[in-house]
Design an enzyme around this catalytic site. Sequence first.
Site, PDB file in Angstrom:
ATOM      1  N   ASP A 116       0.829  -1.207   0.000  1.00 45.92           N
ATOM      2  CA  ASP A 116       0.000   0.000   0.000  1.00 45.92           C
ATOM      3  C   ASP A 116       0.867   1.262   0.000  1.00 45.92           C
ATOM      4  O   ASP A 116       2.034   1.232   0.385  1.00 45.92           O
ATOM      5  CB  ASP A 116      -0.889   0.040   1.252  1.00 45.92           C
ATOM      6  CG  ASP A 116      -1.947  -1.047   1.228  1.00 45.92           C
ATOM      7  OD1 ASP A 116      -2.229  -1.575   0.149  1.00 45.92           O
ATOM      8  OD2 ASP A 116      -2.479  -1.351   2.319  1.00 45.92           O
TER       9      ASP A 116
HETATM   10  N1  URA Z   1      -1.601  -5.909   3.647  1.00 46.15           N
HETATM   11  C1  URA Z   1      -2.010  -4.631   3.755  1.00 46.15           C
HETATM   12  O1  URA Z   1      -3.007  -4.337   4.358  1.00 46.15           O
HETATM   13  N2  URA Z   1      -1.259  -3.676   3.154  1.00 46.15           N
HETATM   14  C2  URA Z   1      -0.099  -3.943   2.496  1.00 46.15           C
HETATM   15  O2  URA Z   1       0.556  -3.032   1.994  1.00 46.15           O
HETATM   16  C3  URA Z   1       0.307  -5.280   2.404  1.00 46.15           C
HETATM   17  C4  URA Z   1      -0.458  -6.250   3.001  1.00 46.15           C
END
Ligand code: URA
Length: 250
Positions: A116
């Site tokens: 993310d």
């Molecule tokens: N799970 C999440 O919530 N965000 C990420 O960036 C990776 C795994």
Amino acid sequence: MSKQSRINKYIALCGVCSRRAAEKMIAQGRVSLNGRVLSDEDLSTMVTHDSDVVEVNGNRITPEDEKLYILLNKPRLCVTTVNDPQHRTTVIDVLRRRRKGVTPFKARVYPVGRLDFDTEGALLLTNDGELAHRLAHPRYEVEKVYQALIDGVFSEADSARIAEGVKLEDGHIGRAKARLISKDGAGSVVELSLREGHKHEVKQLLASCGYQTLSLWRVNFANITCEGLKPGEWRNLTEIEIKSLRKLVF
Ligand code: URA
């Protein structure tokens, strides 16, 4: 032993031009090796394919059959894509940033899976499409380990719930091995090991136990860690790491 070629042959192997034309480019000061501009006195210089960085007109070149495998410690506040229609910083922009003593990365590579915008940590990038596809595919169950700072104290019951499985927004069942690492005031740090990988999965698993994720970082991908890399720094994978990745999915 690492493969080596004379500089003009290396440029030709990269598909830039013939060996003879390459010699002319070198004499014109258009070629650099590890940041040093070469001249006609350097025509017999040897290039080590695995470790040397050759640039022509400021662009990194690599032999057409050469695969690149990069580990980036992805900083927060950048997107895991090559281009972003909203013009946010991408992981490729991060790789291309100038850093003291390091030649900015110029070749074309693609991220393996996603982190993310606000997640930090281990992200692989490669031009090896088949390996990237397999590493990111849930079928191969490649292990990813995350740590999250949450707004409460993680319990044994939370751990059992996440191990059993939680329905995610996309309808899949997400599960992980999760354990409390430390308490931090009213919050705590939790480590989660996942074998698949759905959108926002860690945040959703923690939300299913009533926690908000305040900060999230990936500590390792398939046992490859960012130890020694600050956010925004990257390195080439070692031969041993590349072999271990291939062994996992082929
Ligand atoms: N799970 C999440 O919530 N965000 C990420 O960036 C990776 C795994």
